[in-house]
Design a protein around this motif. Structure first.
Motif, short mmCIF file in Angstrom:
data_model
loop_
_atom_site.label_atom_id
_atom_site.label_comp_id
_atom_site.label_asym_id
_atom_site.label_seq_id
_atom_site.Cartn_x
_atom_site.Cartn_y
_atom_site.Cartn_z
N ARG A 68 58.35 56.71 33.10
CA ARG A 68 57.61 55.63 32.47
C ARG A 68 58.48 54.78 31.55
O ARG A 68 58.19 53.61 31.32
N VAL A 69 59.55 55.36 31.02
CA VAL A 69 60.47 54.58 30.20
C VAL A 69 61.13 53.49 31.04
O VAL A 69 61.45 52.41 30.54
N GLU A 70 61.30 53.76 32.34
CA GLU A 70 62.04 52.87 33.21
C GLU A 70 61.18 52.08 34.18
O GLU A 70 61.62 51.04 34.69
N SER A 71 59.99 52.57 34.49
CA SER A 71 59.24 51.98 35.60
C SER A 71 57.74 52.18 35.44
O SER A 71 57.28 53.14 34.80
N SER A 72 56.97 51.28 36.06
CA SER A 72 55.51 51.42 36.12
C SER A 72 55.07 51.87 37.51
O SER A 72 53.91 51.70 37.89
N ILE A 143 47.66 36.66 33.71
CA ILE A 143 47.85 37.71 34.70
C ILE A 143 48.09 37.06 36.05
O ILE A 143 47.29 36.23 36.50
N ASP A 144 49.17 37.45 36.72
CA ASP A 144 49.49 36.93 38.04
C ASP A 144 49.36 38.06 39.06
O ASP A 144 50.24 38.93 39.14
N ILE A 157 54.44 41.87 29.43
CA ILE A 157 53.83 43.15 29.07
C ILE A 157 53.95 44.07 30.27
O ILE A 157 53.55 43.71 31.38
N ALA A 158 54.50 45.27 30.07
CA ALA A 158 54.68 46.23 31.16
C ALA A 158 53.49 47.18 31.23
O ALA A 158 53.23 47.94 30.30
N LEU A 159 52.74 47.11 32.33
CA LEU A 159 51.58 47.98 32.55
C LEU A 159 51.82 48.85 33.78
O LEU A 159 52.55 48.46 34.69
N THR A 160 51.18 50.01 33.81
CA THR A 160 51.20 50.82 35.03
C THR A 160 50.28 50.15 36.05
O THR A 160 49.51 49.24 35.73
N ALA A 161 50.37 50.61 37.29
CA ALA A 161 49.54 50.04 38.35
C ALA A 161 48.05 50.16 38.02
O ALA A 161 47.27 49.21 38.20
N ARG A 162 47.64 51.32 37.52
CA ARG A 162 46.22 51.52 37.19
C ARG A 162 45.79 50.64 36.02
O ARG A 162 44.71 50.02 36.05
N GLU A 208 47.19 49.18 23.34
CA GLU A 208 48.46 49.41 22.64
C GLU A 208 49.53 48.44 23.14
O GLU A 208 50.29 47.87 22.35
N LYS A 209 49.58 48.25 24.45
CA LYS A 209 50.62 47.39 25.03
C LYS A 209 50.36 45.91 24.74
O LYS A 209 51.30 45.13 24.61
N LEU A 210 49.07 45.55 24.66
CA LEU A 210 48.73 44.16 24.32
C LEU A 210 48.77 43.93 22.81
O LEU A 210 48.60 42.80 22.36
N ARG A 211 48.98 45.03 22.06
CA ARG A 211 48.91 44.99 20.60
C ARG A 211 47.56 44.43 20.14
O ARG A 211 47.47 43.57 19.26
#
Length: 235
Positions: A68-72, A143-144, A157-162, A208-211
């Motif tokens: 997760r540090v490197e990839s979503s 969002i694209d 902003i880095a999000l996971t697929a889910r 958290e990621k969107l602050r």
């Protein structure tokens, strides 16, 4: 053709999962312990990881954290633990989905396909390419869906697929409250993959990621007892 990295210290499990996923058309890479999994992930760059929670060298949770540090990239956990606390802990740690052992191989293949489809790497059967989905903008949130990129005030902003799919489902209908089941349906195509608390975990990660302050939200609002929504008047 998508590549799946299978990580399990049991050779019979690796072989079983490999056979079913190869039959479904996937390219397979394998690792038998935690350190080897991280090394192989960096070498191969798979489209999805099937990751056992109990591994020598590093636990599955530690491997998940390192990835997760490197990839979503989508991560599907294999676990023998099935309590609510265990399942929530997997989602808290960055997993996108999980399958409890002993599992049904066809179900595992279906979940892999669903995760890849939602991540834009699925094996669709349609002969013609789908129309490019329209970008979504709500206030400073953009969002694209085509590139699966999210920005807030033009900052990526880095999000996971889910997480991406849950946020997109809400952003496409700003002001409309979506239940947990509706958000699960939007994210994976079916709503029974996990308990409702799993959605709460993903929402917390997105905030958290969107602050985004839950007490004074800029984007995501909780409608107690109903679900969540993206503010229609988000700044």
């Amino acid at each position: 053709m998508s590549t799946v990295l299978i990580v399990d210290d049991e050779a019979n499990i690796r072989e079983l999962v490999s056979v079913y996923l190869q039959s479904a058309g996937f390219t397979i890479e394998c690792a038998a312990d935690g350190p080897a999994a991280v090394k192989r992930f960096r070498e191969v760059g798979p489209d999805l990881v099937v990751l056992d929670i109990m591994l020598p060298g590093m636990t599955g949770a530690e491997v998940c954290k390192a990835i997760r540090v490197e990839s979503s990239v989508p991560i599907l956990m294999l676990t023998a633990k099935d309590t609510d606390a265990d399942k929530v802990a997997l989602l808290e740690g960055g997993a996108d989905d999980y399958v409890v052992k002993p599992f049904s191989p066809p179900e595992l293949v279906a979940r892999v396909r669903a995760l890849l489809r939602r991540a834009g790497e699925g094996h669709g059967s349609a002969g013609t390419p789908a129309a490019e989905p329209a970008a979504v903008r709500v206030g400073g949130l953009a969002i694209d869906p085509a590139t699966r990129e999210v920005t807030v005030d033009d900052a990526p902003i880095a999000l996971t697929a889910r997480e991406f799919d849950i946020l997109l489902a809400m952003a496409r209908r700003p002001g409309v409250v979506l239940s947990r089941d509706q958000l699960l349906e939007a994210a994976v195509g079916y709503a029974d993959f996990a308990e409702a608390r799993g959605v709460d975990v993903h929402i917390r990660h997105i905030r958290e990621k969107l602050r985004d302050d839950a007490a004074a939200p800029r984007f995501l609002e909780t409608v107690r007892g109903v679900g969540y929504r993206v503010r229609k008047d988000a700044p």
